[in-house]
Design a protein around this motif. Structure first.
Motif, PDB file in Angstrom:
ATOM      1  N   MET A   1       0.833  -1.165   0.000  1.00  0.00           N
ATOM      2  CA  MET A   1       0.000   0.000   0.000  1.00  0.00           C
ATOM      3  C   MET A   1       0.890   1.245   0.000  1.00  0.00           C
ATOM      4  N   ILE A   2       0.561   2.147  -0.852  1.00  0.00           N
ATOM      5  CA  ILE A   2       1.213   3.453  -0.885  1.00  0.00           C
ATOM      6  C   ILE A   2       0.098   4.486  -0.806  1.00  0.00           C
ATOM      7  N   ARG A   3       0.235   5.375   0.174  1.00  0.00           N
ATOM      8  CA  ARG A   3      -0.840   6.341   0.387  1.00  0.00           C
ATOM      9  C   ARG A   3      -0.245   7.712   0.696  1.00  0.00           C
ATOM     10  N   ILE A   4      -0.905   8.738   0.197  1.00  0.00           N
ATOM     11  CA  ILE A   4      -0.573  10.113   0.525  1.00  0.00           C
ATOM     12  C   ILE A   4      -1.792  10.679   1.243  1.00  0.00           C
ATOM     13  N   GLN A   5      -1.547  11.254   2.425  1.00  0.00           N
ATOM     14  CA  GLN A   5      -2.683  11.689   3.244  1.00  0.00           C
ATOM     15  C   GLN A   5      -2.329  12.888   4.100  1.00  0.00           C
ATOM     16  N   GLU A   6      -3.362  13.589   4.550  1.00  0.00           N
ATOM     17  CA  GLU A   6      -3.182  14.703   5.485  1.00  0.00           C
ATOM     18  C   GLU A   6      -3.243  14.234   6.930  1.00  0.00           C
ATOM     19  N   ASP A   7      -3.923  13.141   7.188  1.00  0.00           N
ATOM     20  CA  ASP A   7      -4.083  12.638   8.556  1.00  0.00           C
ATOM     21  C   ASP A   7      -2.756  12.165   9.139  1.00  0.00           C
ATOM     22  N   LYS A   8      -2.660  12.217  10.465  1.00  0.00           N
ATOM     23  CA  LYS A   8      -1.475  11.707  11.151  1.00  0.00           C
ATOM     24  C   LYS A   8      -1.278  10.228  10.839  1.00  0.00           C
ATOM     25  N   ILE A   9      -0.013   9.818  10.848  1.00  0.00           N
ATOM     26  CA  ILE A   9       0.340   8.417  10.612  1.00  0.00           C
ATOM     27  C   ILE A   9       0.224   7.672  11.931  1.00  0.00           C
ATOM     28  N   ILE A  10      -0.475   6.566  11.915  1.00  0.00           N
ATOM     29  CA  ILE A  10      -0.600   5.712  13.092  1.00  0.00           C
ATOM     30  C   ILE A  10       0.333   4.519  12.876  1.00  0.00           C
ATOM     31  N   PRO A  11       1.486   4.500  13.574  1.00  0.00           N
ATOM     32  CA  PRO A  11       2.487   3.458  13.329  1.00  0.00           C
ATOM     33  C   PRO A  11       1.930   2.038  13.387  1.00  0.00           C
ATOM     34  N   GLU A  12       1.112   1.746  14.347  1.00  0.00           N
ATOM     35  CA  GLU A  12       0.573   0.395  14.491  1.00  0.00           C
ATOM     36  C   GLU A  12      -0.249  -0.019  13.260  1.00  0.00           C
ATOM     37  N   ASP A  13      -1.008   0.904  12.711  1.00  0.00           N
ATOM     38  CA  ASP A  13      -1.783   0.597  11.504  1.00  0.00           C
ATOM     39  C   ASP A  13      -0.867   0.308  10.326  1.00  0.00           C
ATOM     40  N   LEU A  14       0.188   1.098  10.180  1.00  0.00           N
ATOM     41  CA  LEU A  14       1.151   0.908   9.108  1.00  0.00           C
ATOM     42  C   LEU A  14       1.817  -0.460   9.218  1.00  0.00           C
ATOM     43  N   ILE A  15       2.227  -0.820  10.419  1.00  0.00           N
ATOM     44  CA  ILE A  15       2.877  -2.114  10.654  1.00  0.00           C
ATOM     45  C   ILE A  15       1.913  -3.258  10.360  1.00  0.00           C
ATOM     46  N   ASN A  16       0.679  -3.126  10.791  1.00  0.00           N
ATOM     47  CA  ASN A  16      -0.302  -4.195  10.568  1.00  0.00           C
ATOM     48  C   ASN A  16      -0.592  -4.420   9.095  1.00  0.00           C
ATOM     49  N   GLU A  17      -0.354  -3.418   8.255  1.00  0.00           N
ATOM     50  CA  GLU A  17      -0.540  -3.579   6.808  1.00  0.00           C
ATOM     51  C   GLU A  17       0.412  -4.618   6.220  1.00  0.00           C
ATOM     52  N   VAL A  18       1.603  -4.783   6.817  1.00  0.00           N
ATOM     53  CA  VAL A  18       2.595  -5.718   6.268  1.00  0.00           C
ATOM     54  C   VAL A  18       2.763  -6.979   7.118  1.00  0.00           C
ATOM     55  N   ARG A  19       2.079  -7.054   8.235  1.00  0.00           N
ATOM     56  CA  ARG A  19       2.186  -8.210   9.131  1.00  0.00           C
ATOM     57  C   ARG A  19       1.528  -9.429   8.485  1.00  0.00           C
ATOM     58  N   SER A  20       2.192 -10.597   8.574  1.00  0.00           N
ATOM     59  CA  SER A  20       1.614 -11.847   8.091  1.00  0.00           C
ATOM     60  C   SER A  20       2.242 -13.015   8.835  1.00  0.00           C
ATOM     61  N   ARG A  21       1.636 -14.162   8.703  1.00  0.00           N
ATOM     62  CA  ARG A  21       2.169 -15.374   9.364  1.00  0.00           C
ATOM     63  C   ARG A  21       3.497 -15.808   8.764  1.00  0.00           C
ATOM     64  N   GLU A  22       3.741 -15.439   7.528  1.00  0.00           N
ATOM     65  CA  GLU A  22       4.975 -15.837   6.847  1.00  0.00           C
ATOM     66  C   GLU A  22       6.138 -14.890   7.123  1.00  0.00           C
TER      67      GLU A  22
END
Length: 102
Positions: A1-22
């Motif tokens: 995911m690549i996103r450009i936004q005005e809202d603050k970045i929530i680190p946990e949300d960013l990390i969860n985007e790439v988290r997987s069992r593998e």
């Protein structure tokens, strides 16, 4: 995911985007606004602008190049636009891989 936004970045949300069992490793980078630059010690914030279509295209090129060099599983990048205050993140990057060799 690549996103450009005005809202603050929530680190946990960013990390969860790439988290997987593998994924055995997740590496992050956050670019943060600081109180001084090369010429001044009075920075109170920054204002970012972007031609979003071009910025996303260029970021994808960088991600593709990194994918050719390293065993990346997933990447999530958020670039802020608008006003970013001191100590806030202007960019957040999370990358997952099977392990963290390189």
């Amino acid at each position: 995911m690549i996103r450009i936004q005005e809202d603050k970045i929530i680190p946990e949300d960013l990390i969860n985007e790439v988290r997987s069992r593998e994924a055995g490793a997740i590496v992050t980078f956050f670019g943060t606004v600081r109180s001084r630059d090369e010429t001044s010690e009075n920075v109170i914030g920054l204002i970012y602008e972007a031609y979003e279509e071009m910025a996303i295209k260029k970021i994808k090129e960088i991600v593709d190049e990194a994918g050719k060099r390293y065993p990346i599983m997933d990447v999530s990048i958020i670039q802020r636009i608008g006003r970013v205050n001191l100590s806030e993140d202007s960019i957040g990057i999370a990358v997952s891989s099977e392990h963290r060799g390189d």
